[in-house]
Structures are given as C-alpha cells and as structure tokens.
Design an enzyme around this catalytic site. Structure first.
Site, PDB file in Angstrom:
ATOM      1  N   LYS A  11       0.811  -1.212   0.000  1.00  0.00           N
ATOM      2  CA  LYS A  11       0.000   0.000   0.000  1.00  0.00           C
ATOM      3  C   LYS A  11       0.853   1.275   0.000  1.00  0.00           C
ATOM      4  O   LYS A  11       2.060   1.223   0.284  1.00  0.00           O
ATOM      5  CB  LYS A  11      -0.940  -0.020   1.207  1.00  0.00           C
ATOM      6  N   TYR A  51     -12.295  -1.912  -4.316  1.00  0.00           N
ATOM      7  CA  TYR A  51     -12.862  -2.149  -2.986  1.00  0.00           C
ATOM      8  C   TYR A  51     -14.393  -2.046  -2.971  1.00  0.00           C
ATOM      9  O   TYR A  51     -14.990  -1.854  -1.911  1.00  0.00           O
ATOM     10  CB  TYR A  51     -12.257  -1.173  -1.970  1.00  0.00           C
ATOM     11  N   ARG A  87      -1.475 -14.292   4.273  1.00  0.00           N
ATOM     12  CA  ARG A  87      -2.204 -13.677   5.379  1.00  0.00           C
ATOM     13  C   ARG A  87      -1.454 -13.841   6.706  1.00  0.00           C
ATOM     14  O   ARG A  87      -1.462 -12.952   7.559  1.00  0.00           O
ATOM     15  CB  ARG A  87      -3.627 -14.214   5.437  1.00  0.00           C
ATOM     16  N   ASN A 114      -2.246   0.190   6.825  1.00  0.00           N
ATOM     17  CA  ASN A 114      -1.685  -1.042   7.368  1.00  0.00           C
ATOM     18  C   ASN A 114      -0.749  -1.783   6.407  1.00  0.00           C
ATOM     19  O   ASN A 114      -0.630  -3.000   6.463  1.00  0.00           O
ATOM     20  CB  ASN A 114      -2.795  -1.948   7.895  1.00  0.00           C
ATOM     21  N   HIS A 117      -2.104  -5.466   1.580  1.00  0.00           N
ATOM     22  CA  HIS A 117      -3.411  -6.088   1.360  1.00  0.00           C
ATOM     23  C   HIS A 117      -3.155  -7.505   0.876  1.00  0.00           C
ATOM     24  O   HIS A 117      -2.179  -7.745   0.166  1.00  0.00           O
ATOM     25  CB  HIS A 117      -4.186  -5.318   0.279  1.00  0.00           C
ATOM     26  N   GLU A 128      -9.439 -10.348  -7.779  1.00  0.00           N
ATOM     27  CA  GLU A 128      -8.464  -9.293  -7.498  1.00  0.00           C
ATOM     28  C   GLU A 128      -7.273  -9.345  -8.456  1.00  0.00           C
ATOM     29  O   GLU A 128      -6.801  -8.299  -8.916  1.00  0.00           O
ATOM     30  CB  GLU A 128      -7.995  -9.395  -6.045  1.00  0.00           C
TER      31      GLU A 128
END
Length: 139
Positions: A11, A51, A87, A114, A117, A128
C-alpha cells in the site's frame, strides 16, 4: 497442499517508507514465488472499483482515498497455500494486534494505513488478480 495464486498489494504508506524490496524479499524467503508485479497509482475511481465489496461500510471513503493517495505495488504470489501463507506473513489488520515479525507489525502505522493487502479466499484472489493483471502477464 494446493498451489495457489493470491494478490498482495504493498500500500501507499509502505511504498512511501521505501520498504518494497524488504516486503518482496520476505515473500520470497517464505517460499512464495512472484508470478507478476506492477507499480501503479490508482485513481480514486479505480480504488473504489477494487474495494466495491466494501462500498456500504463506514471506512470505504477513507480506504479508497488512502489507496489513491500514492503509488502502490500489486503482486501476484504463487505457492503452496499461498493465500493462507500471505495472510500469516501480513499479520492482523490492526498492527497493534499483529504478531511480532509480521509485515503489519513491522511496517503499518494504523488499521487504516496497514502497509499491505492480501486476498482472503481463492474466489477473491481470482477477481483481485484479474483487476490488475491480464492472464498473459502471469508467469
């Protein structure tokens, strides 16, 4: 174990911090292969499209403004159980709750900013990945 593909996005906050290489190196050191990579600067409309699943949620505006605030790096990761592995490497959404050594613990500033993604399921990953890459770009 299944060989999977998943999307990861570094990000704008992490790009600004100059940790692209460290994050990619982490993925590779954990056994994930880079199948495709692209640096992009999403428009607000593109961020809203990506999103869209969150459009009714209170954080949608803040999220899409943030994701269009600067360049990010879209990466297709491939490997055994790549979705779960990515993850795990990312850590909890809230960096305050993320395990030591995870990307979010290391590089994230807040729940909203954060650092990374990651797709949450095979179906999500397929959608995605297609948002950022044509099939011929995956190697």
């Amino acid at each position: 174990m299944a060989i999977e593909r998943t999307l990861s996005i570094i990000k704008p906050d992490a790009v600004k911090k100059g940790v692209i290489g460290a994050i990619i190196a982490r993925f590779e050191s954990e056994g994930l292969r880079i199948a495709a990579v692209r640096k992009v600067h999403l428009s607000l409309r593109e961020a809203q499209g990506f999103y869209a699943v969150h459009s009714a949620r209170g954080f949608f505006g803040e999220l899409t403004e943030f994701m269009s605030s600067g360049p990010c790096v879209a990466i297709v990761l491939e490997g055994e159980n790549a979705i779960a592995k990515n993850r795990e490497i990312m850590g909890a959404t809230n960096p305050a709750n993320a395990a030591e050594g995870t990307l979010r613990k290391l590089y994230a500033d807040s729940v909203g900013e954060n650092a990374v993604h990651g797709s949450d399921a095979p179906e999500t990953a397929a959608v995605e990945i297609a948002y950022f890459f044509r099939g011929t770009e995956l190697h």
